[in-house]
Enzyme design. Structure first.
Site: not given
Length: 334
Positions: A11-13, A171, A193
Site C-alpha cells: 500500500s505504500s513505498g 538490503s 534491521y
C-alpha cells in the site's frame, strides 16, 4: 491464463511502486495486495484498476508481525487461489531508528563516506519491542511472519510443472557481523534491521536448497537507498535538508542511491521477467541508478555459507514447531 502475484506491504513505498510497474509490464496480471491497513489497500486497489482496467486486483488483510493474522490470511488465500506464480515478500519495518549524528558526519569526511551513506553501516541502531507472540518485532515482521506465510502457502507454491518464485526485499545493509546464529532474533543486539535482512539472505538460500526440486525458487533483491516514510523517519527534517545535496552528488559515484520507490523496484521488476531456475541462488540482485537517473540492475555475491543458511532454516522450523505447540495448548485450555 493470468499470472497471480502476491505482494506484502503493497500500500505504500516500494510495494506500491512495484504494483504499478508490474501492471505496466503485464496488463493482465492478478495482483493480490497483502496489507495491514485495509482502507489504504482498498484505495490502492481502486487506483490500480482505474489505470489498468484489464487487470484483476484483490486484497487480503495481513499483519506479518502477528502470527494469528498470518494464519488467518493464509486460510483465506488458500480458499481463494489455486496457485501463486510470484510472491513478493516486501513488508518490513525499522522501528525507532537512532542515528549517531557524530558517526554520520565523521563518516562523511572519511574514505568510507559513500559506503556509509549506501548502507548506514555503523551509524544506525534501533530499539524494538516484543510482539504478542513473544517474538522480537523486527524479526517477526521482516523474517518469521513471511516464513510462516510461505509454509502455510506451500500447496499454492510447489508445482514442479510450472515454477513459482519468491522474491524478497533485502538490503545492502544486510551485514554478516550483525547476525548471530545463537541469537537469530537479535534480542541482544542494537541493529535488528541489518540482522533481519541478513537472515532473509540466509533463508532464501536455504529455501532454494530445500524446495527447488518441488518447483519453488527464491531470490533476494535490494531496492537501494530509497526515500520513503521508513527512511525519512531516520533523521530530523533539518538533517535531510543538509545532506540531500550530498546524496544527489553521491549518485555520480555510487549506484545505490535510487532515491525514489519507482527506481528502487528495478531489480524486483527485472526478476519478474527471469526464469527462476536460471538465477544464481547465492547472488543478490541490486537496483541501481546512475547520476543522470538511468536505472539498471547489478548483482553481488551474498556473504554467507550454505551450512549456516541450512542451520538457520532448521532453527526457524524448530521455532515454528514450538509456537504451534503453544497455540495448540492454548486452544485446548480454552
Amino acid at each position: 491464463m493470468r499470472k497471480v502475484v502476491l505482494i506484502t506491504g503493497a500500500s505504500s513505498g516500494v510495494g506500491l511502486a512495484l504494483c504499478r510497474r508490474l501492471l505496466e509490464e503485464d496488463h493482465e496480471l492478478h495482483l493480490c495486495l497483502a496489507c495491514r491497513n485495509m482502507s489504504k489497500a482498498e484505495a490502492v486497489r481502486t487506483a490500480l484498476l482505474a489505470s489498468h482496467p484489464t487487470a484483476e486486483v484483490s486484497t487480503v488483510q495481513v499483519d506479518v508481525s502477528s502470527l494469528p493474522s498470518v494464519f488467518q490470511a493464509s486460510k483465506e488465500l488458500k480458499q481463494r487461489f489455486q496457485r501463486f506464480d510470484y510472491v513478493y515478500l516486501n513488508a518490513g519495518i525499522m522501528p525507532n531508528p537512532q542515528l549517531n549524528i557524530k558517526a554520520l558526519f565523521c563518516g562523511l569526511f572519511s574514505r568510507k563516506a559513500i559506503h556509509i551513506f549506501s548502507t548506514a553501516e555503523g551509524v544506525l541502531t534501533q530499539s524494538e519491542k516484543i510482539t504478542a507472540d513473544g517474538l522480537q518485532e523486527v524479526f517477526a515482521t521482516n523474517v518469521f511472519g513471511h516464513f510462516i506465510l510461505i509454509r502455510e502457502l506451500e500447496s499454492l507454491l510447489c508445482h514442479s510443472d510450472s515454477p513459482s518464485q519468491l522474491i524478497w526485499t533485502s538490503s545492502r545493509n544486510a551485514v554478516k557481523s550483525n547476525f548471530n546464529l545463537e541469537d537469530i532474533q537479535h534480542s541482544k543486539g542494537q541493529e535488528p534491521y541489518s540482522s533481519s535482512k541478513y537472515a532473509i539472505d540466509l533463508l532464501s538460500v536455504a529455501l532454494n536448497r530445500n524446495f527447488n526440486q518441488r518447483g519453488l525458487y527464491s531470490s533476494v533483491a535490494c531496492p537501494g537507498t530509497v526515500l520513503t516514510n521508513l527512511t525519512y523517519g531516520i533523521m530530523p527534517p533539518f538533517v535531510w535538508t543538509l545532506i540531500m545535496p550530498i546524496i544527489w552528488l553521491f549518485r555520480f559515484f555510487a549506484n545505490a542511491f535510487t532515491l525514489t520507490p519507482y527506481n528502487g523496484t528495478e531489480a524486483l521488476v527485472w526478476l519478474f521477467h527471469q526464469k527462476p531456475e536460471s538465477l544464481d541462488p547465492l547472488v543478490k540482485y541490486l537496483s541501481a541508478t546512475t547520476g543522470f537517473g538511468s536505472n539498471y540492475v547489478t548483482s553481488k555475491k551474498i556473504d554467507l555459507d550454505e551450512d549456516t543458511a541450512e542451520k538457520f532454516y532448521q532453527n526457524l522450523l524448530e521455532l515454528e514447531k514450538d509456537i504451534r505447540v503453544t497455540i495448540q495448548k492454548s486452544k485446548n485450555q480454552s
